[in-house]
Design a protein around this motif. Sequence first.
Motif, PDB file in Angstrom:
ATOM      1  N   PHE A   8       0.804  -1.222   0.000  1.00  0.00           N
ATOM      2  CA  PHE A   8       0.000   0.000   0.000  1.00  0.00           C
ATOM      3  C   PHE A   8       0.829   1.260   0.000  1.00  0.00           C
ATOM      4  N   ALA A   9       0.470   2.165  -0.897  1.00  0.00           N
ATOM      5  CA  ALA A   9       1.079   3.488  -0.913  1.00  0.00           C
ATOM      6  C   ALA A   9       0.013   4.486  -1.336  1.00  0.00           C
ATOM      7  N   LEU A  10       0.116   5.667  -0.781  1.00  0.00           N
ATOM      8  CA  LEU A  10      -0.827   6.731  -1.118  1.00  0.00           C
ATOM      9  C   LEU A  10      -0.029   8.003  -1.351  1.00  0.00           C
ATOM     10  N   LYS A  11      -0.140   8.513  -2.560  1.00  0.00           N
ATOM     11  CA  LYS A  11       0.602   9.734  -2.906  1.00  0.00           C
ATOM     12  C   LYS A  11      -0.400  10.854  -3.126  1.00  0.00           C
ATOM     13  N   LEU A  12      -0.240  11.908  -2.354  1.00  0.00           N
ATOM     14  CA  LEU A  12      -1.141  13.052  -2.434  1.00  0.00           C
ATOM     15  C   LEU A  12      -0.329  14.319  -2.666  1.00  0.00           C
ATOM     16  N   THR A  13      -0.974  15.298  -3.249  1.00  0.00           N
ATOM     17  CA  THR A  13      -0.347  16.609  -3.390  1.00  0.00           C
ATOM     18  C   THR A  13      -1.425  17.677  -3.299  1.00  0.00           C
ATOM     19  N   ASP A  14      -1.005  18.855  -2.834  1.00  0.00           N
ATOM     20  CA  ASP A  14      -1.967  19.960  -2.862  1.00  0.00           C
ATOM     21  C   ASP A  14      -1.702  20.854  -4.076  1.00  0.00           C
ATOM     22  N   THR A  15      -0.807  20.370  -4.954  1.00  0.00           N
ATOM     23  CA  THR A  15      -0.374  21.077  -6.174  1.00  0.00           C
ATOM     24  C   THR A  15       0.301  22.406  -5.861  1.00  0.00           C
ATOM     25  N   ASP A  16       0.616  22.641  -4.586  1.00  0.00           N
ATOM     26  CA  ASP A  16       1.298  23.876  -4.209  1.00  0.00           C
ATOM     27  C   ASP A  16       2.670  23.564  -3.631  1.00  0.00           C
ATOM     28  N   GLY A  17       3.191  22.388  -3.991  1.00  0.00           N
ATOM     29  CA  GLY A  17       4.530  22.002  -3.552  1.00  0.00           C
ATOM     30  C   GLY A  17       4.563  21.192  -2.274  1.00  0.00           C
ATOM     31  N   ASN A  18       3.411  20.864  -1.735  1.00  0.00           N
ATOM     32  CA  ASN A  18       3.370  20.059  -0.515  1.00  0.00           C
ATOM     33  C   ASN A  18       2.817  18.684  -0.834  1.00  0.00           C
ATOM     34  N   GLY A  19       3.687  17.691  -0.781  1.00  0.00           N
ATOM     35  CA  GLY A  19       3.246  16.354  -1.151  1.00  0.00           C
ATOM     36  C   GLY A  19       3.516  15.364  -0.036  1.00  0.00           C
ATOM     37  N   ILE A  20       2.924  14.189  -0.165  1.00  0.00           N
ATOM     38  CA  ILE A  20       3.181  13.103   0.783  1.00  0.00           C
ATOM     39  C   ILE A  20       3.146  11.796   0.024  1.00  0.00           C
ATOM     40  N   LEU A  21       4.034  10.894   0.408  1.00  0.00           N
ATOM     41  CA  LEU A  21       4.000   9.532  -0.105  1.00  0.00           C
ATOM     42  C   LEU A  21       4.004   8.603   1.102  1.00  0.00           C
ATOM     43  N   ILE A  22       2.834   8.052   1.403  1.00  0.00           N
ATOM     44  CA  ILE A  22       2.700   7.113   2.510  1.00  0.00           C
ATOM     45  C   ILE A  22       2.965   5.719   1.964  1.00  0.00           C
ATOM     46  N   GLY A  23       3.929   5.004   2.528  1.00  0.00           N
ATOM     47  CA  GLY A  23       4.221   3.636   2.091  1.00  0.00           C
ATOM     48  C   GLY A  23       4.208   2.722   3.303  1.00  0.00           C
ATOM     49  N   LEU A  24       3.386   1.723   3.267  1.00  0.00           N
ATOM     50  CA  LEU A  24       3.222   0.918   4.484  1.00  0.00           C
ATOM     51  C   LEU A  24       4.401  -0.006   4.741  1.00  0.00           C
ATOM     52  N   LEU A  25       5.125  -0.412   3.704  1.00  0.00           N
ATOM     53  CA  LEU A  25       6.327  -1.210   3.957  1.00  0.00           C
ATOM     54  C   LEU A  25       7.323  -0.379   4.758  1.00  0.00           C
ATOM     55  N   ASP A  26       7.555   0.849   4.323  1.00  0.00           N
ATOM     56  CA  ASP A  26       8.473   1.730   5.032  1.00  0.00           C
ATOM     57  C   ASP A  26       7.955   2.007   6.447  1.00  0.00           C
ATOM     58  N   TYR A  27       6.624   2.168   6.576  1.00  0.00           N
ATOM     59  CA  TYR A  27       6.054   2.435   7.899  1.00  0.00           C
ATOM     60  C   TYR A  27       6.393   1.304   8.869  1.00  0.00           C
ATOM     61  N   ARG A  28       6.204   0.074   8.390  1.00  0.00           N
ATOM     62  CA  ARG A  28       6.439  -1.073   9.286  1.00  0.00           C
ATOM     63  C   ARG A  28       7.923  -1.228   9.613  1.00  0.00           C
ATOM     64  N   VAL A  29       8.792  -1.042   8.602  1.00  0.00           N
ATOM     65  CA  VAL A  29      10.226  -1.157   8.850  1.00  0.00           C
ATOM     66  C   VAL A  29      10.670  -0.075   9.828  1.00  0.00           C
ATOM     67  N   MET A  30      10.224   1.149   9.601  1.00  0.00           N
ATOM     68  CA  MET A  30      10.629   2.255  10.483  1.00  0.00           C
ATOM     69  C   MET A  30      10.085   2.062  11.894  1.00  0.00           C
ATOM     70  N   SER A  31       8.877   1.550  11.992  1.00  0.00           N
ATOM     71  CA  SER A  31       8.312   1.300  13.328  1.00  0.00           C
ATOM     72  C   SER A  31       9.170   0.294  14.083  1.00  0.00           C
ATOM     73  N   ARG A  32       9.580  -0.765  13.353  1.00  0.00           N
ATOM     74  CA  ARG A  32      10.403  -1.799  13.996  1.00  0.00           C
ATOM     75  C   ARG A  32      11.751  -1.242  14.409  1.00  0.00           C
ATOM     76  N   LEU A  33      12.232  -0.230  13.674  1.00  0.00           N
ATOM     77  CA  LEU A  33      13.516   0.370  14.002  1.00  0.00           C
ATOM     78  C   LEU A  33      13.413   1.387  15.120  1.00  0.00           C
ATOM     79  N   GLY A  34      12.179   1.621  15.597  1.00  0.00           N
ATOM     80  CA  GLY A  34      12.001   2.500  16.749  1.00  0.00           C
ATOM     81  C   GLY A  34      11.583   3.914  16.423  1.00  0.00           C
ATOM     82  N   TYR A  35      11.291   4.216  15.164  1.00  0.00           N
ATOM     83  CA  TYR A  35      10.813   5.565  14.821  1.00  0.00           C
ATOM     84  C   TYR A  35       9.375   5.734  15.289  1.00  0.00           C
TER      85      TYR A  35
END
Lengths: 232, 466
Positions: free
Chosen positions: B114-141
Amino acid sequence: MIRKLFTILVALILPVCLYSSSGWLIGVEGGYSYSLINTSTGWSGTYIDNGHGFDAAAIAEYRVNDYFSVTGGIRYIMKSSGYYKENSSGAMVDDYIKMHHMLEFPLTLRLSAEIGDFRLYAGAGGYVGVRLFDVHAGYSESLTFNSNGNKIYEGYYEHLSIGESGNLFDAGIIAEAGVMYRLNELGYLYGSFRYQFGLTSLEKDYRLAAHTYFSNLSFDVGFMFNIQRGEE
Amino acid sequence: MKVLRNIILPAVILILAVSCLPQSDLSRDFGELKTWSDVFDIFWKRMSTNYLFWNLDYDNGLGWDAVYDEYKQEFDKLGNVIDSMRSAAEQKENTESAYRLFYEIAKNLSDGHFALKLTDTDGNGILIGLLDYRVMSRLGYSDDDILDYFTGDDDTKNSSRYSTFNESKEENTPHIAEYVFGIDRTKSGIYDTHGIHGFSSMEYYYDPGNNDFSILLGRNSDGIVYFSLSSFFFSSYISTKGPEADALRIARQFLELIADPETSGVIIDIRGNGGGAVYDLSVLWSGFMREGVDTIKIAETRRKAGEGRTDYGAWLDLSITKPEILENAYHPFSSDVPIAVLVNDNCLSCAELTCLTFMAYRDYHGYNVKFFGADTGGGFGALLYDSNSNEPISEDNYNGGISYAAPYMNILYTPYLQTRYLDGRNFEGQGIPVSDEGYIPYDYQSFSQGDDARLEAAIDWLESTM
């Protein structure tokens, strides 16, 4: 006062009428059922068709008198639809039949007329039931590649458990008509035509649920046994 | 009057009732998106119809309505996506409030892809990736750390704050080639590896024009074949360059080596491998079939049978079959030869299907297979995606998966198909567990100095079976 007298009169006369022409019959029937599907989809290249099925039932009829009777019973019915999906190139992705196996408990009130050994009837009522399980049978594109590097289509006949978003409750209204032939002392051979209008969807009622309703046209043949008769 | 009230009126009510059976508007068209509430509506609807893993999430999908009830009002408060009355700082703050809401909803999902990429077209974007979320969570972030990463620019992502995470992503084929074997990871060639782990030479292939695809192949002095690949892109060479392409030559060499009587063990190293083409599984892992075997079943897959959240189709077989494309490349494999598979938490998709393949060899065909490293990423679905266009090819072809809603929802990235192992277990969102004795913790400092504990454990095990 008059109303009380009328009530007492009816209470006295009715059992006499009931006894004079009443009786129980039980029987079995089975036959063909055509499913009319009412659904919608937002997907492109997706076609959902009416389907063919069958039903079998054990029916009990209580004849209140020569004209009115009440029937009830237990019916197994298979409601089905065809599902076809093609991809953006027009090639088949899925082509299978969805079969929904239901157990229903019908209850109808019948109005009858006898002509010689024939008894014609028409009735209306309703049913409640439960969706037992589903079966999908047909062909679908799988993720397996053959030795030439092409995806294969797998044929299958598979029983499926009903997902949590699926509705197990089944209910609707019935209209029926039929002809009974008094074969002998034992009972009646009959043919019946029945229309069932489903009031419940295959999906629970949640937002954006893809509701699916079935109406069924069924033709059954059966035999009803006399098991209890009043004086005739 | 009584007849009207007692008979006709109820009959009319009944007729009207039965003719008004509830039916949802499943139309996939949508109007112009202006507010964050509009964007949420589209996201929520697409998830309801396209998302495949409701059997695992949000109360079997029925809790998705509660998400709408809870978050709709929150999105309503945020107003328009773009508002000319806001300052740049206010615009950013408003957008980040919206992103936080999407993040809260998405992070609980099981879908490993799962990934969700959003933008407000004003230079503010986000890319949510659940693989990265789980890895980072396990690393203590923390969740806030991870959200900042998802909304951050490249400078943020590469900052020291995320060094632990970035170091974890270096455990992959090109970095193994460089750190462990002293190979120039930007240059293909046959390298003298000076007897490291018994390997006097190894062939390295690197294609920067094909998603930095890299392969590493060699056989050591004890007869252990080592094969590592960064992703599964052999199929692209078959279709674009034909069976004589360099990468396919190496694949052919690999198939020759594993069947060679001098081979005493095989290491399949798919650490950091994020997947690729499913057909590659047939191209490569058919090489492990015994004589007389041309196909083996490795898993089962299913798609949706309708827009109902848990309305699934039948489970279909997923098998690998010896392809004809690499003619004469396949030789009978001896199932006495032990196989070590190296994995980590960045193994996803076809890398995890590879794990299922070798589990099938082990569990259903009696092979000696052992896994080393760490639990895999947990993404077993299949996706249909064209990175060069926003055409809804997944939706058009498979009634599910990836969706777009311009201009603000750049991509809702999710599979159209889910997979389970042969014994019915579904590892989505959790990954394939490595046994206690196969688990080796990752130490970047040691790894970057060439000390690869996971590789050593695999070699030690293979040598112990000789």
